[in-house]
Design an enzyme around this catalytic site. Structure first.
Site: not given
Lengths: 283, 185
Positions: B39, B104
């Site tokens: 990222h 999650k």
């Protein structure tokens, strides 16, 4: 003096790592089934069903239960009458760890804390293992192993309270920790609480508490009662499986307590996810 | 009442706008993997005005670091990792056209605001269900940052990959809604 070969330790460590990655221990599996039975939320129940299916697929197809195959954590007791021949005990555990993670196709999750580099040149394949050593009587080596994932480890906390905080202070602190953690550590959880000792003793005790079998009762009746109280409080949080909302947020609360300084009340909270991968062997 | 959808990537604004927190979605098509280090590199590329290694428009990113595949398998175990670590990067990618994230755990306000502003959703997959979820991935190919190992960017082909809508385009959060229902004050 009993002699134990270095290679025997390597092999045993390798084997328990590979086995633990894909086989949920019986105590954890039973606790999950119990949670499935008791869960009131249909969404959480559905997710628990997926997790039970996952455990089934993992063991029957020898696939890791979770992609986070963890850092290898060991609590080792070596008998004073044991002599390891052919190398050092610590090296044997590390060698067995590396073999287990490579041969079991498990993920290497260690890296340099700042560069985040993850390769054999810097840290080795999932090395070094975290090893806590203790010398005891006898001629055996007792090895407790757990694969510790990052999601649950990241919500751990420790704090030294003034003695006046007392039992209620401990209950409130654990409650706050699990409430803030919410869905992140993969509930339903096993919560390890280390009370007393010094700062670092409390932390290590909270980790060791996670190795105890779910469903076992604390030998100290006062602590057993406190475990029940905290479990009840935590299940009121409503977090449920994977934070989807529900009645079963924790599978167990395990406390390990130690005498402490008259001025201090150290408390540590260490959390294990639903996949409580731990194994205990004696050589 | 939660609904069930079968969707194929890439996702459009219209499709993601139909989804609400609590809906179950079975995703098929291409999904890209990226974790922390990847990222950072993706956002660095955007800062330098360079092209991303895949088309972000309508894309879905899965926050996962799989285990190495066994011989003959496309991928090993592949459950979601905790998403908050990607919070500082996701809004930028959403602004560039990212429509879905799978992970999650909780997201911060910057991410949920970006989901509302640019029409994107955050899906939750079952943490720890790595063996089960890995079986829904039919192929995997590293397309960038191979040196990051489990954190490399992979192009996955998934079939009926089960996820739940956590944050929708209307500001609802399943973690808050679900918990409020069962919390005992």
């Amino acid at each position: 003096m009993r002699e134990i070969a270095y290679q025997e330790i390597v092999k045993n460590v390798r084997d328990i790592i590979v086995y633990s990655a894909s086989n949920l221990p019986e105590d954890a599996l039973n606790a999950m089934k119990e949670a499935y039975k008791n869960e009131k939320s249909p969404v959480s129940k559905e997710v628990l069903k997926q997790l039970l299916e996952n455990a089934d697929i993992a063991s029957s197809e020898a696939r890791p239960l979770c992609q986070d195959t963890g850092l290898a954590v060991f609590f080792v007791k070596i008998g004073a009458d044991v002599k390891v021949v052919g190398g050092l005990l610590k090296d044997a555990i590390n060698e067995g760890t590396e073999k287990g993670y490579i041969e079991g196709y498990l993920r290497a999750s260690t890296c340099h804390p700042f560069t985040r580099a993850n390769n054999k040149d810097t840290v080795g394949y999932n090395l070094p293992a975290i090893i806590h050593l203790d010398i005891v009587e006898g001629d055996k080596i007792d090895i407790e192993y757990a694969a510790k994932g990052g999601g649950s480890e990241n919500v751990s906390r420790a704090r030294v309270f003034p003695p006046a905080a007392g039992k209620q202070g401990v209950i409130d602190y654990v409650r706050e920790c699990i409430s803030d953690a919410g869905p992140n550590p993969c509930p339903p959880l096993t919560v390890g609480v280390g009370i007393g000792g010094t700062f670092e003793k409390a932390v290590i005790s909270s980790k060791h508490a996670l190795f105890r079998n779910i469903g076992s009762v604390n030998e100290d009746p006062e602590m057993a009662e406190l475990e029940d109280t905290i479990k009840l409080e935590l299940n009121k949080l409503g977090i449920g499986t994977m934070g989807m909302g529900g009645t079963e947020t924790v599978l167990a609360v395990h406390i390990e307590s130690n005498p402490c300084h008259i001025a201090s009340l150290p408390v540590s909270v260490n959390v294990q996810c639903h996949s409580s991968r731990h194994t205990h062997i004696t050589i | 009442m939660s609904k069930t959808y079968h969707l194929t990537t890439p996702l459009s604004d219209e499709t993601v706008s139909e989804l609400h927190s609590g809906d179950i979605v079975y995703l098929s098509g291409t999904v890209y993997t990226a974790r922390d280090a990847a990222h950072k590199r993706l956002v660095d590329l955007l800062d330098e005005g360079k092209e991303l290694p895949f088309d972000i428009k309508g894309a879905v990113i899965y926050f996962v670091g799989p285990t190495p595949p066994k011989p003959g398998d496309p991928i090993g175990s592949a459950g979601p990792t905790t998403s908050y670590r990607m919070d500082s990067y996701s809004p930028r990618l959403i602004a560039e056209g990212l429509k879905g994230m799978i992970g999650k755990g909780k997201r911060n306000k910057d991410v949920t605001d970006a989901c509302q502003e640019h029409k994107a959703v955050y899906f939750g997959a079952t943490g720890g269900a790595g063996a089960l979820l890995g079986k829904q991935i039919k192929s995997a190919e590293v397309i960038a940052y191979e040196e990051l190992g489990p954190e490399a960017v992979r192009k996955l082909e998934v079939v009926d990959f089960p996820v739940t809508v956590v944050n929708d385009t209307y500001g609802a959060d399943l973690y808050k809604i679900g918990r409020a229902q069962y919390e005992v004050k």
